[in-house]
Design an enzyme around this catalytic site. Structure first.
Site, mmCIF file in Angstrom:
data_model
loop_
_atom_site.group_PDB
_atom_site.id
_atom_site.type_symbol
_atom_site.label_atom_id
_atom_site.label_comp_id
_atom_site.label_asym_id
_atom_site.label_seq_id
_atom_site.Cartn_x
_atom_site.Cartn_y
_atom_site.Cartn_z
ATOM 1 N N SER A 56 0.827 -1.205 0.000
ATOM 2 C CA SER A 56 0.000 0.000 0.000
ATOM 3 C C SER A 56 0.864 1.259 0.000
ATOM 4 O O SER A 56 0.476 2.287 -0.553
ATOM 5 C CB SER A 56 -0.951 0.003 1.202
ATOM 6 N N GLN A 77 -4.538 -4.633 -25.407
ATOM 7 C CA GLN A 77 -3.975 -5.426 -24.310
ATOM 8 C C GLN A 77 -3.724 -4.542 -23.084
ATOM 9 O O GLN A 77 -3.989 -4.930 -21.947
ATOM 10 C CB GLN A 77 -2.646 -6.047 -24.736
ATOM 11 N N VAL A 79 -5.091 -1.790 -21.884
ATOM 12 C CA VAL A 79 -6.190 -1.311 -21.042
ATOM 13 C C VAL A 79 -6.797 -2.420 -20.184
ATOM 14 O O VAL A 79 -7.677 -2.151 -19.356
ATOM 15 C CB VAL A 79 -7.286 -0.608 -21.868
ATOM 16 N N GLN A 88 -6.102 8.063 -25.116
ATOM 17 C CA GLN A 88 -5.601 7.600 -26.404
ATOM 18 C C GLN A 88 -6.082 8.517 -27.537
ATOM 19 O O GLN A 88 -7.185 9.071 -27.467
ATOM 20 C CB GLN A 88 -6.079 6.166 -26.665
ATOM 21 N N ASN A 158 0.213 3.856 -10.780
ATOM 22 C CA ASN A 158 0.944 3.932 -9.528
ATOM 23 C C ASN A 158 1.997 2.828 -9.523
ATOM 24 O O ASN A 158 1.948 1.900 -10.341
ATOM 25 C CB ASN A 158 0.013 3.882 -8.307
ATOM 26 N N ARG A 169 4.317 -8.231 -18.383
ATOM 27 C CA ARG A 169 4.598 -7.808 -19.758
ATOM 28 C C ARG A 169 6.074 -7.800 -20.134
ATOM 29 O O ARG A 169 6.395 -7.674 -21.320
ATOM 30 C CB ARG A 169 3.988 -6.426 -19.997
#
Length: 229
Positions: A56, A77, A79, A88, A158, A169
């Protein structure tokens, strides 16, 4: 060509994280705490927070990127990472006459496939022009556009979301275009918050194990060696 720019980020992100961690156990206010925390102490606190999984505290810092030269395949991909903000380039308001497009390496390296690909794109361009010449609104003419159509997007995440994004990714099993973007993003944030992002990347780099099971890329040892180097 895919291009990522770090537009903005929380000032002194590691000091902010350290302040948030200290605030949980201190009667002192945030302003006084952040003024008292040294960079060295902040680094130690960030490493401790990431090690303990006190995530947190990491959510209080964010990074904003400008991305250009990517396809609609990539942004569809992207979003799926929902705890983020996106803006966009609109195909409803921005005309796509002569639009640029992204060619996958597998097609670029195959002359026969590339010729077919380029021919289809040219036909789509002509169809889009013909539809708009008929008075069809851009918001409807865009239905013929290809997923390969180049787009631009602004991303704000964040740090907690960003670390998760890198886990997924930067993995060699991620689709090539979004993986290239993720690696560029990681190279930009690491110098800003080296303690926060020191083990960032594919899940195997971050945790020391591959979570993919039978779907593993088979390069686990190479990825771990890359982390050690």
């Amino acid at each position: 060509m895919l291009s990522v720019t770090l537009l903005e980020h929380t000032p002194e992100p590691e000091r902010v994280i350290a302040m948030a961690a200290r605030l949980c156990y201190s009667p002192t206010g945030a302003k006084e705490l952040i003024e008292r925390i040294s960079d060295e102490e902040a680094g130690r606190m960030v490493r401790k927070m990431t090690r303990l999984g006190h995530a947190s505290t990491i959510e209080h810092v964010s990074f904003t990127f400008g991305v250009e030269g990517v396809s609609r395949v990539l942004t569809h991909q992207l979003v799926r990472h929902r705890i983020a903000s996106y803006d966009q380039q609109s195909q409803r308001y921005v005309a796509a006459h002569g639009f640029k497009y992204i060619t996958p390496p597998s097609i670029e390296g195959n002359p026969k496939a590339k010729a077919k690909f380029d021919h289809i794109i040219e036909e789509i361009r002509k169809s889009y022009d013909e539809l708009t010449d008929m008075g069809i609104p851009k918001e409807d003419a865009r239905y013929v556009l290809a997923n390969a159509t180049e787009t631009k997007i602004i991303i704000t995440m964040n740090a907690r979301t960003l670390l998760h994004f890198f886990n997924l990714r930067c993995c060699l099993r991620a689709q090539w275009e979004i993986r290239e973007m993720a690696n560029q993003m990681l190279s930009l944030v690491k110098p800003i918050a080296p303690n926060l992002f020191r083990n960032a990347g594919a899940s195997c780099v971050n945790t020391g194990r591959c979570p993919e099971g039978e779907m593993t890329c088979g390069h686990f040892a190479d990825m771990i060696k890359l982390r050690e180097d």
